[in-house]
Design an enzyme around this catalytic site. Structure first.
Site, short mmCIF file in Angstrom:
data_model
loop_
_atom_site.label_atom_id
_atom_site.label_comp_id
_atom_site.label_asym_id
_atom_site.label_seq_id
_atom_site.Cartn_x
_atom_site.Cartn_y
_atom_site.Cartn_z
N SER A 121 -0.92 7.23 -6.16
CA SER A 121 -1.44 8.51 -5.85
C SER A 121 -0.48 9.54 -5.83
O SER A 121 -0.81 10.62 -5.74
CB SER A 121 -1.99 8.25 -4.39
OG SER A 121 -0.39 8.22 -3.42
N HIS A 142 -6.67 3.82 -7.74
CA HIS A 142 -5.83 4.00 -6.60
C HIS A 142 -6.66 3.30 -5.31
O HIS A 142 -7.73 3.77 -4.73
CB HIS A 142 -5.79 5.62 -6.18
CG HIS A 142 -5.07 5.74 -4.91
ND1 HIS A 142 -5.48 6.85 -4.15
CD2 HIS A 142 -3.99 5.10 -4.39
CE1 HIS A 142 -4.72 6.70 -3.00
NE2 HIS A 142 -3.86 5.74 -3.08
N GLU A 154 -10.14 4.98 -5.90
CA GLU A 154 -10.13 6.24 -6.66
C GLU A 154 -9.98 5.69 -8.16
O GLU A 154 -8.97 5.20 -8.65
CB GLU A 154 -9.33 7.18 -6.34
CG GLU A 154 -9.74 7.87 -4.87
CD GLU A 154 -8.66 8.93 -4.49
OE1 GLU A 154 -9.13 9.94 -3.86
OE2 GLU A 154 -7.48 8.78 -4.68
N ASN A 193 -6.51 11.78 -0.82
CA ASN A 193 -5.27 12.42 -0.20
C ASN A 193 -5.19 14.13 -0.10
O ASN A 193 -4.42 14.62 0.68
CB ASN A 193 -4.27 11.60 -1.00
CG ASN A 193 -3.76 10.32 -0.88
OD1 ASN A 193 -3.97 10.12 0.30
ND2 ASN A 193 -3.07 9.73 -1.81
#
Length: 296
Positions: A121, A142, A154, A193
């Protein structure tokens, strides 16, 4: 390669995330090769997974026969292999040079249609794909911690990622029982995030400003916002060093001082107080991972 054709997977890195990703894939019926340079890391990862799933089986939350069959589908190696591998998922240390060197090696030994994916990430697909001869087969997958529980993955394409690679990755993520979040363009921090980072940064600003302590801020997130855990609890769970490296990578990419790791996080990382995995972070933990008090 399409998603249904992904049957043999190399997971590189036997840390908490890599080992959980390996088991997720094995539980979905895939053959998994778990790679780490250290034999003790591989053995320790499987021991930790077995202890966890044994408790779940004993509590009736997981089927014993299915779990045993999943472990039978996992093999381990200290040397990376591309033999018959349909998909690589890299989960090694968050150091760009290490990742690039690994992908350059895998690009050379894997079949031409193998999809190369990073769980990172912190780093954009383009920063790693430039190390391989076939960037069209590269993207980020991710997973979220704990990967055995969290549904989101992701799927992040780089500038050179082929549409077929994205489609195969999405189909694979769905096949292993996860929910794909597709990014059409790469951006530092991806989606989740970046959203979470705003909450984390504000929590640290409130703490550093002396407005409230960690317990009050975490309680507010849980009871007022409905979050399953507060931002400090979550940072301790995922590893304070992971957030530190993510922020550092973003700062190096943007040059914006606001993207630097906070002084509180920097101090904890420098002291080796990384959260649950070290027994101390924002909170203190016993050997079972239970909170016993404040860490700062």
């Amino acid at each position: 390669m399409n998603g249904a054709g992904i049957r043999r997977i190399l997971v590189a890195g036997a840390g908490s995330m890599g080992s959980q990703i390996a088991l997720v894939c094995a539980l979905a019926g895939c053959e998994v090769v778990l790679h780490d340079l250290r034999r003790d890391a591989l053995d320790g990862a499987l021991d930790a997974l077995r202890a966890r799933t044994d408790r779940q089986v004993a509590a009736g939350r997981r089927d014993g026969a299915e779990t045993a069959a999943a472990y039978d589908r996992i093999t381990t190696t200290t040397a990376p292999t591309g033999d018959g591998v349909d998909l690589v998922i890299e989960a090694v240390v968050e150091r760009l040079a290490v990742k690039r060197a690994l992908f350059a090696e895998l690009d050379a030994i894997c079949p031409a249609d193998t999809i190369l994916a990073s769980n990172s990430s912190s780093f954009l697909p383009s920063s790693m794909a430039s190390a391989v001869a076939h960037p069209e087969r590269f993207l980020n997958l991710h997973f979220f911690n704990p990967a055995l529980v969290m549904k989101a993955v992701e799927v992040v394409r780089g500038p050179a990622t082929a549409d077929a690679t994205v489609a195969a990755a999405v189909a694979f993520v769905e096949r292993i029982g996860k929910s794909p979040i597709v990014l059409d363009r790469e951006i530092n921090g991806f989606v989740a995030n970046r959203l979470l980072g705003s909450v984390r940064d504000e929590a640290i600003a409130l703490l550093e400003g002396g407005y409230a302590d960690i317990e009050a801020i975490d309680t507010a997130a849980r009871t007022a916002l409905g979050y399953p855990m507060g931002p400090f609890e979550l940072m301790d769970l995922t590893g304070i060093d992971i957030g530190f490296h993510t922020k550092q990578a973003r700062y190096e990419a943007t040059g914006d001082p606001a993207d630097r790791p906070s002084r509180t996080v920097s101090r904890l990382v420098a002291a080796g107080r990384l959260g649950r995995k070290t027994g101390r972070g924002f909170y203190l933990y016993d050997e079972a991972g239970n909170t016993t008090g404040k860490g700062i």
